[in-house]
Design a protein around this motif. Structure first.
Motif, mmCIF file in Angstrom:
data_model
loop_
_atom_site.group_PDB
_atom_site.id
_atom_site.type_symbol
_atom_site.label_atom_id
_atom_site.label_comp_id
_atom_site.label_asym_id
_atom_site.label_seq_id
_atom_site.Cartn_x
_atom_site.Cartn_y
_atom_site.Cartn_z
ATOM 1 N N GLU A 1 32.142 -56.890 30.009
ATOM 2 C CA GLU A 1 30.848 -56.770 30.682
ATOM 3 C C GLU A 1 30.507 -55.308 30.953
ATOM 4 O O GLU A 1 31.370 -54.537 31.395
ATOM 5 N N ASP B 1 25.081 -57.756 31.608
ATOM 6 C CA ASP B 1 24.586 -57.921 32.977
ATOM 7 C C ASP B 1 23.309 -57.099 33.126
ATOM 8 O O ASP B 1 23.320 -55.877 32.943
ATOM 9 N N HIS C 1 23.306 -54.495 36.044
ATOM 10 C CA HIS C 1 24.157 -53.343 35.732
ATOM 11 C C HIS C 1 23.495 -52.439 34.695
ATOM 12 O O HIS C 1 23.568 -51.210 34.799
ATOM 13 N N HIS D 1 24.427 -62.190 32.249
ATOM 14 C CA HIS D 1 24.409 -62.278 33.707
ATOM 15 C C HIS D 1 23.018 -61.838 34.119
ATOM 16 O O HIS D 1 22.691 -60.648 34.051
ATOM 17 N N ASN E 1 20.627 -60.997 36.679
ATOM 18 C CA ASN E 1 20.525 -60.590 38.074
ATOM 19 C C ASN E 1 19.433 -59.548 38.194
ATOM 20 O O ASN E 1 19.355 -58.649 37.354
ATOM 21 N N HIS F 1 23.096 -56.982 43.424
ATOM 22 C CA HIS F 1 22.277 -57.990 42.753
ATOM 23 C C HIS F 1 21.196 -58.528 43.684
ATOM 24 O O HIS F 1 21.408 -58.626 44.890
ATOM 25 N N GLU G 1 24.159 -64.536 39.110
ATOM 26 C CA GLU G 1 25.131 -64.089 40.127
ATOM 27 C C GLU G 1 24.346 -63.491 41.288
ATOM 28 O O GLU G 1 24.459 -62.301 41.595
#
Ligand SMILES: [Zn+2]
Length: 262
Positions: free
Chosen positions: A135, A172, A175, A201, A203, A216, A243
């Motif tokens: 990730e 993500d 991120h 992911h 978020n 997040h 998440e």
């Protein structure tokens, strides 16, 4: 069709996934902040495997955050490799689709190239009975998978490392945004590097673009235009995990904005 599910903390993962009518779920096998051996929700791997199968729920397992196979410190790198191998085996024992692990980092006094070499050694040595999904992370100058430049360097390092089993990628969105990557068109740019996106992911971010911070937020509660997140999910076509503080609300929002999502 895109499947969207929650990251589940302390609840029993199967009823939690059924509660949001999800066919995909993510959870930890044990304390996410610890070094202990994997533990199964409910205590029994076989029962969990059967319950997931009976409910038609695919599981993704998130590895503990302490794992850092890039580290130049033997006292971190060696237990990290061991625990990563244990987590992959445990994920396989419940029939999981993959194990997600962060890219890790080296400390300020170390050369980042050593971190990438350590990743290559880890990939060569660790048995992967399920795909190991690396990730991207949000911050840190010495991080291995911060931003696409970091991911590209990591993929260069592990290409040809060999080792038993697959390596994939988990994108993500928070991120990526926090690391300073534009999200529009990012799916194609990632795939040009990794060849695949196994999991998203999804978020939103509490912080500004390029902040480097990993906080997040819910779909409509962050600094990313949620329409951009929906576009990204459509483009990726991969399973999606929220998440976020209230994943059920975010799953509803995404399903309402992505045709055919479930
Ligand atoms: Zn994530």
């Amino acid at each position: 069709m895109v499947s969207i599910g929650p990251h589940v903390h302390d609840e029993d993962p199967v009823p939690a996934a059924v509660g949001t009518k999800s066919h995909v779920v993510q959870f930890f096998l044990g304390d996410p902040q610890g070094w202990a051996d994997p533990k199964f929700p409910g205590g029994d791997a076989g029962a969990l495997r059967d319950a997931l199968a009976a409910a038609d729920v695919r599981a993704f397992i998130h590895a503990p955050y302490r794992i850092n196979v890039a580290s130049t410190n033997n006292r971190i790198r060696i237990p990290s490799r061991k625990l990563l191998g244990q987590q992959l085996a445990a994920a396989a024992s419940i029939g999981a689709q993959g194990l997600i692990v962060h890219g890790g980092h080296v400390t300020a006094d170390a050369d980042v190239s050593e971190g990438y070499e350590n990743w290559a050694k880890a990939v060569a040595r660790i048995d992967r009975p399920v795909p190991m999904l690396i990730e991207n992370t949000a911050g840190g100058d010495q991080a291995m998978a911060r931003g696409l430049d970091g991911v590209a360097r990591l993929w260069d390092a592990i290409a040809g490392a060999g080792g038993p089993g697959e390596v994939g990628f988990c994108l993500d969105t928070c991120h990526a945004f926090a690391s300073g990557e534009e999200l529009s068109g990012i799916v194609d740019r990632v795939k040009a590097v990794t060849g695949r996106i196994d999991l998203v992911h999804c978020n939103n971010s509490r912080d500004e673009f390029g902040s480097g911070r990993d906080r997040h937020a819910g779909m409509e509660k962050g600094t990313i235009d949620p329409a951009v997140l929906a576009d990204l999910i459509r483009a990726a076509g991969s399973p999606v995990i929220c998440e976020t503080p209230d994943p059920a609300a975010d799953i509803d929002w995404l399903r309402a904005h992505i045709a055919g999502a479930s």
